[in-house]
Write a protein that holds these residues in place. Structure first.
Motif, PDB file in Angstrom:
ATOM      1  N   VAL A 479     -35.926  -1.336 -40.893  1.00 44.79           N
ATOM      2  CA  VAL A 479     -35.912  -1.074 -39.451  1.00 44.79           C
ATOM      3  C   VAL A 479     -36.495   0.308 -39.203  1.00 44.79           C
ATOM      4  O   VAL A 479     -36.078   1.279 -39.823  1.00 44.79           O
ATOM      5  CB  VAL A 479     -34.478  -1.121 -38.882  1.00 44.79           C
ATOM      6  CG1 VAL A 479     -34.467  -0.700 -37.424  1.00 44.79           C
ATOM      7  CG2 VAL A 479     -33.885  -2.512 -39.022  1.00 44.79           C
ATOM      8  N   GLY A 480     -37.495   0.392 -38.309  1.00 44.18           N
ATOM      9  CA  GLY A 480     -37.978   1.689 -37.854  1.00 44.18           C
ATOM     10  C   GLY A 480     -39.018   2.369 -38.719  1.00 44.18           C
ATOM     11  O   GLY A 480     -39.490   3.439 -38.363  1.00 44.18           O
ATOM     12  N   ASN A 481     -39.412   1.785 -39.876  1.00 47.70           N
ATOM     13  CA  ASN A 481     -40.438   2.427 -40.694  1.00 47.70           C
ATOM     14  C   ASN A 481     -41.812   2.283 -40.042  1.00 47.70           C
ATOM     15  O   ASN A 481     -42.085   1.318 -39.340  1.00 47.70           O
ATOM     16  CB  ASN A 481     -40.478   1.798 -42.088  1.00 47.70           C
ATOM     17  CG  ASN A 481     -39.323   2.250 -42.959  1.00 47.70           C
ATOM     18  OD1 ASN A 481     -38.795   3.340 -42.772  1.00 47.70           O
ATOM     19  ND2 ASN A 481     -38.919   1.406 -43.889  1.00 47.70           N
ATOM     20  N   ARG A 482     -42.679   3.258 -40.322  1.00 46.09           N
ATOM     21  CA  ARG A 482     -44.052   3.195 -39.815  1.00 46.09           C
ATOM     22  C   ARG A 482     -44.792   2.058 -40.505  1.00 46.09           C
ATOM     23  O   ARG A 482     -44.660   1.860 -41.717  1.00 46.09           O
ATOM     24  CB  ARG A 482     -44.744   4.532 -40.112  1.00 46.09           C
ATOM     25  CG  ARG A 482     -46.095   4.688 -39.438  1.00 46.09           C
ATOM     26  CD  ARG A 482     -46.788   5.966 -39.885  1.00 46.09           C
ATOM     27  NE  ARG A 482     -47.198   5.891 -41.277  1.00 46.09           N
ATOM     28  CZ  ARG A 482     -46.800   6.719 -42.227  1.00 46.09           C
ATOM     29  NH1 ARG A 482     -45.957   7.695 -41.952  1.00 46.09           N
ATOM     30  NH2 ARG A 482     -47.226   6.584 -43.473  1.00 46.09           N
ATOM     31  N   THR A 483     -45.555   1.299 -39.753  1.00 45.13           N
ATOM     32  CA  THR A 483     -46.237   0.120 -40.315  1.00 45.13           C
ATOM     33  C   THR A 483     -47.656   0.427 -40.762  1.00 45.13           C
ATOM     34  O   THR A 483     -48.271  -0.379 -41.454  1.00 45.13           O
ATOM     35  CB  THR A 483     -46.272  -1.016 -39.282  1.00 45.13           C
ATOM     36  OG1 THR A 483     -46.876  -0.543 -38.077  1.00 45.13           O
ATOM     37  CG2 THR A 483     -44.859  -1.504 -38.980  1.00 45.13           C
ATOM     38  N   THR A 484     -48.195   1.580 -40.370  1.00 45.77           N
ATOM     39  CA  THR A 484     -49.569   1.932 -40.766  1.00 45.77           C
ATOM     40  C   THR A 484     -49.562   2.876 -41.958  1.00 45.77           C
ATOM     41  O   THR A 484     -48.568   3.574 -42.212  1.00 45.77           O
ATOM     42  CB  THR A 484     -50.317   2.610 -39.600  1.00 45.77           C
ATOM     43  OG1 THR A 484     -49.550   3.742 -39.157  1.00 45.77           O
ATOM     44  CG2 THR A 484     -50.514   1.639 -38.448  1.00 45.77           C
ATOM     45  N   GLY A 485     -50.694   2.897 -42.684  1.00 46.87           N
ATOM     46  CA  GLY A 485     -50.837   3.829 -43.792  1.00 46.87           C
ATOM     47  C   GLY A 485     -51.347   5.169 -43.309  1.00 46.87           C
ATOM     48  O   GLY A 485     -51.526   5.407 -42.104  1.00 46.87           O
ATOM     49  N   VAL A 486     -51.590   6.067 -44.264  1.00 47.39           N
ATOM     50  CA  VAL A 486     -52.087   7.402 -43.918  1.00 47.39           C
ATOM     51  C   VAL A 486     -53.329   7.733 -44.746  1.00 47.39           C
ATOM     52  O   VAL A 486     -53.574   7.127 -45.792  1.00 47.39           O
ATOM     53  CB  VAL A 486     -51.005   8.486 -44.152  1.00 47.39           C
ATOM     54  CG1 VAL A 486     -49.921   8.396 -43.109  1.00 47.39           C
ATOM     55  CG2 VAL A 486     -50.415   8.398 -45.555  1.00 47.39           C
ATOM     56  N   LEU A 487     -54.080   8.705 -44.246  1.00 44.70           N
ATOM     57  CA  LEU A 487     -55.229   9.239 -44.970  1.00 44.70           C
ATOM     58  C   LEU A 487     -54.751  10.470 -45.732  1.00 44.70           C
ATOM     59  O   LEU A 487     -54.245  11.422 -45.114  1.00 44.70           O
ATOM     60  CB  LEU A 487     -56.351   9.610 -44.006  1.00 44.70           C
ATOM     61  CG  LEU A 487     -56.824   8.494 -43.058  1.00 44.70           C
ATOM     62  CD1 LEU A 487     -57.904   9.023 -42.108  1.00 44.70           C
ATOM     63  CD2 LEU A 487     -57.353   7.304 -43.842  1.00 44.70           C
ATOM     64  N   VAL A 488     -54.875  10.455 -47.055  1.00 44.91           N
ATOM     65  CA  VAL A 488     -54.333  11.528 -47.890  1.00 44.91           C
ATOM     66  C   VAL A 488     -55.470  12.232 -48.614  1.00 44.91           C
ATOM     67  O   VAL A 488     -56.319  11.574 -49.243  1.00 44.91           O
ATOM     68  CB  VAL A 488     -53.333  10.965 -48.933  1.00 44.91           C
ATOM     69  CG1 VAL A 488     -52.628  12.106 -49.647  1.00 44.91           C
ATOM     70  CG2 VAL A 488     -52.326  10.047 -48.278  1.00 44.91           C
ATOM     71  N   SER A 489     -55.486  13.545 -48.545  1.00 47.92           N
ATOM     72  CA  SER A 489     -56.546  14.307 -49.203  1.00 47.92           C
ATOM     73  C   SER A 489     -56.447  14.178 -50.719  1.00 47.92           C
ATOM     74  O   SER A 489     -55.360  14.259 -51.289  1.00 47.92           O
ATOM     75  CB  SER A 489     -56.459  15.775 -48.800  1.00 47.92           C
ATOM     76  OG  SER A 489     -57.392  16.531 -49.534  1.00 47.92           O
ATOM     77  N   MET A 490     -57.598  13.989 -51.367  1.00 47.35           N
ATOM     78  CA  MET A 490     -57.638  13.897 -52.816  1.00 47.35           C
ATOM     79  C   MET A 490     -58.217  15.162 -53.452  1.00 47.35           C
ATOM     80  O   MET A 490     -58.441  15.224 -54.660  1.00 47.35           O
ATOM     81  CB  MET A 490     -58.476  12.689 -53.248  1.00 47.35           C
ATOM     82  CG  MET A 490     -59.898  12.691 -52.713  1.00 47.35           C
ATOM     83  SD  MET A 490     -60.745  11.109 -52.928  1.00 47.35           S
ATOM     84  CE  MET A 490     -60.784  10.962 -54.693  1.00 47.35           C
ATOM     85  N   ALA A 491     -58.434  16.202 -52.633  1.00 49.21           N
ATOM     86  CA  ALA A 491     -59.015  17.437 -53.163  1.00 49.21           C
ATOM     87  C   ALA A 491     -58.509  18.629 -52.346  1.00 49.21           C
ATOM     88  O   ALA A 491     -58.022  18.468 -51.222  1.00 49.21           O
ATOM     89  CB  ALA A 491     -60.540  17.382 -53.115  1.00 49.21           C
ATOM     90  N   GLN A 492     -58.626  19.810 -52.926  1.00 51.76           N
ATOM     91  CA  GLN A 492     -58.213  21.039 -52.240  1.00 51.76           C
ATOM     92  C   GLN A 492     -59.440  21.819 -51.827  1.00 51.76           C
ATOM     93  O   GLN A 492     -60.455  21.832 -52.521  1.00 51.76           O
ATOM     94  CB  GLN A 492     -57.330  21.884 -53.161  1.00 51.76           C
ATOM     95  CG  GLN A 492     -56.774  23.136 -52.490  1.00 51.76           C
ATOM     96  CD  GLN A 492     -55.622  23.746 -53.273  1.00 51.76           C
ATOM     97  OE1 GLN A 492     -54.845  23.031 -53.897  1.00 51.76           O
ATOM     98  NE2 GLN A 492     -55.503  25.072 -53.239  1.00 51.76           N
ATOM     99  N   GLY A 493     -59.352  22.482 -50.675  1.00 52.24           N
ATOM    100  CA  GLY A 493     -60.475  23.259 -50.186  1.00 52.24           C
ATOM    101  C   GLY A 493     -60.408  23.407 -48.678  1.00 52.24           C
ATOM    102  O   GLY A 493     -59.329  23.351 -48.083  1.00 52.24           O
ATOM    103  N   GLU A 494     -61.602  23.561 -48.069  1.00 52.94           N
ATOM    104  CA  GLU A 494     -61.668  23.725 -46.611  1.00 52.94           C
ATOM    105  C   GLU A 494     -62.327  22.487 -46.008  1.00 52.94           C
ATOM    106  O   GLU A 494     -63.374  22.037 -46.474  1.00 52.94           O
ATOM    107  CB  GLU A 494     -62.476  24.984 -46.274  1.00 52.94           C
ATOM    108  CG  GLU A 494     -62.406  25.382 -44.822  1.00 52.94           C
ATOM    109  CD  GLU A 494     -63.097  26.711 -44.553  1.00 52.94           C
ATOM    110  OE1 GLU A 494     -64.208  26.691 -43.978  1.00 52.94           O
ATOM    111  OE2 GLU A 494     -62.535  27.757 -44.938  1.00 52.94           O
TER     112      GLU A 494
END
Length: 607
Positions: A479-494
């Protein structure tokens, strides 16, 4: 001196604090040339910014030779612990009801607590100057609520004052043209209707703190009504502790109240509200007594927390770049300092980890603590809010909320569908020409993350109010969880405009070009229900035939800006909110992309 002790109670935003403002002014508590802010009782920065009362506060005014101790209480359900405690300090309540909105969930809650303490009510129908005011219908609603809550028969003939606190007018007549400047009718009614406290100064001392304050010099300060006897500065008294033990201490300082000032006094008498300093760990519900007559009063019941979150030290690569207070010892000291004055809050250290389980009365309750710590220079991370489950008669039970939703009728269908998905049970539905009111009983889990979607679906015109109802059997796990995924960074920087522009068709972005990004940081919401690892720091390859300025011509959509509350609502169980003085970031618990994918695959196989 005659005394009246009264609490101002109401649903959120029905005008309590504004009303107290006018009572202070009309009783000439301030000097004529004194500059005083609006909503002067909301002294906390967050209270002033958000227009809500977070902490119960007491003041005192003089009216025709009578001292009136006034307690201004919060209206939001998350701070209802403040309301419960002050009922022991007063002999009557002023119930403020909006002339348009009528009775709401918190109106029911605070009035129920008043009746349980057998307090005398006065009803103020506020905002009668509104063009949409429906005064007589609201009076009927209040009467129905009184009957529904099983009040004493004498209280059904409750006195009513009609007012516009914003305009500082009031009257005993429901007619708008009869409104006169000032709050004299209400002040006179408080003196005439609210019973005076028992002023037994001859018997041995009894004083029970119902509110707490805290200073670094004296520790806790207990604020409560002297039930009987007298208390003097410098005398040795006994404290009957909650665990049954007795502790003697010397009264270091004693304070009374007048207007906005806490005044040092030498003696407090039965019936008056005072603040006592001298016992650094005094708790709400304990009883201060004479040393030769220790008779504890009945303990004050404080409702249990319903929501908890995990606080932890910041483990992101950017740890320590913003905040000065980042260590586990600093965070722990701050959390335990908070529970010195907020007894509705509970903090428990997780063994062998730099993490703490913090439990409170709702998302807003914990969100205010997080925001205060952020502004004080702390840096930490928090988990998704989760409800506290209880085992009752061998069954797992969860908290339910009594919820009222007011919205334009055209949006009702979408909200009914949304509440159904969150296991809400429709209690009633009523309509006017353009508006619909829905009343639900809904699991507290179903309201976590609800508000943002609710405001989007109603175009900002919807109003939702809720208060704790009871614990019921847990029916559904998801109940109440977000149904969409997320965009997650795979690298560090600017982050670069080039990479963000290439990803815009994958979802909505939370970041703009030029922001510092680390691996595992959430940079957007995906269009699909799966998480996507993306590279937002990739720069455009340059050749001798392309200009480096070409990248600057990319036109990007404006990123979604998330507030702290939005972030807490948005994240799922495998995600965290990183909180620093200057930034609020979303991140995965497992930052390493490969490790996270292995863990996710393992969890899917386990299911």
């Amino acid at each position: 001196m005659e005394i009246r002790n009264v609490a101002i109670i109401a649903h959120v935003d029905h005008g309590k604090t504004t009303l107290v403002d006018k009572l202070l002014r009309d009783s000439h508590t301030f000097r004529d040339n004194q500059v005083v802010e609006e909503r002067v009782m909301d002294s906390n920065d967050l209270e002033r910014e958000r227009g809500i009362t977070i902490l119960a506060k007491n003041t005192a005014i003089m009216w025709n030779g009578v001292k009136i101790n006034v307690l201004d209480t919060p209206g939001h359900a998350d701070f209802s612990g403040e309301v419960e405690r002050i009922m022991k300090m007063v002999d009557g309540v002023v119930l403020v009801v909006d002339a348009y909105e009528g009775t709401m969930p918190q109106t029911r809650f605070v009035l129920k607590k008043a009746f349980e303490s057998h307090l005398k009510p006065i009803v103020v129908i506020n905002k009668v100057d509104k063009s949409s005011a429906r005064v007589m219908e609201v009076i009927d609603e209040v009467l129905e609520l009184f009957i529904d809550l099983g009040c004493d028969e004498d209280d059904l003939d409750f006195p009513i004052v009609y007012a516009s606190a914003m305009n500082n007018t009031s009257s005993l007549s429901p007619k708008l043209e009869d409104q006169k400047p000032g709050m004299d009718p209400l002040l006179d009614m408080i003196v005439d209707v609210i019973p005076a406290p028992q002023m037994d100064t001859k018997s041995p001392l009894q004083l029970q703190p119902a509110l707490l304050d805290y200073t670094d010099y004296t520790g806790r300060i207990g604020i409560g009504k002297v039930t009987r006897g007298t208390i003097k500065t410098g005398e040795v008294v006994s404290c009957a502790r909650l665990d049954g033990s007795i502790k003697q201490f010397r009264v270091q300082k004693l304070y009374g109240f007048l207007g906005l000032d806490r005044i040092e006094i030498n003696e407090g008498y039965a019936g008056d509200i005072v603040a006592v300093s001298g016992l650094g760990d005094i708790s709400v519900g304990e009883t201060i007594c004479s040393t030769d007559c220790v008779e504890p009063l009945e303990k004050i019941h404080i409702s249990e927390p319903t929501v908890q979150m995990t606080f932890g030290t910041n483990t992101s690569p950017f740890c320590g770049k913003d905040g000065k207070l980042v260590t586990a010892s600093k965070i722990e000291d701050r959390l335990f300092k908070e529970i010195q004055k907020d007894v509705s809050l509970k903090v428990e250290r997780i063994a062998n980890h730099e993490e703490w389980v913090v439990s409170g009365r709702g998302e807003l309750h914990l969100g205010i603590l997080i925001e205060n710590m952020r502004r004080e220079g702390y840096e930490f991370q928090v988990s998704r809010p989760r409800v506290i489950l209880k085992e009752i008669d061998g069954e797992t039970c969860e908290p339910y909320e009594y919820t009222i939703i007011d919205l334009p009728s055209e949006y009702a269908g979408n909200i009914i569908e949304m509440m159904g998905n969150r296991k809400g049970q429709l209690v009633s539905m009523s309509n006017t020409e353009t508006q619909t009111r829905l009343i639900y009983n809904v699991p507290s889990r179903g309201l976590i993350g609800f508000n943002t979607n609710f405001m989007t679906l109603t175009k900002g015109y919807g109003i939702i109010s809720h208060s704790f109802l009871e614990y019921r059997k847990m029916e559904s796990l998801n109940v109440g969880n977000r149904t969409t995924g997320v965009l997650v960074s795979m690298a560090q920087g600017e982050s670069t405009a080039y990479s963000i522009g290439a990803l815009e068709d994958r979802g909505s972005m939370f970041i703009a070009p030029g922001e510092a990004i680390y691996e595992g940081m959430i940079v957007g919401e995906a269009n699909k229900d799966l998480d996507l690892a993306v590279n937002v720091v990739k720069a455009k390859q340059q050749t001798n035939t392309r200009s480096s300025n070409k990248d600057q011509t990319v036109v990007l959509k404006r990123p979604r800006v998330l507030t702290l509350e939005n972030c807490l609502e948005f994240i799922n169980d495998d995600e965290l909110v990183e909180v620093t003085p200057n930034h609020i970031r979303l991140r995965k618990k497992i930052l390493d992309t490969v490790e996270r994918k292995k863990f996710d695959a393992k969890m899917r196989n386990a299911e």
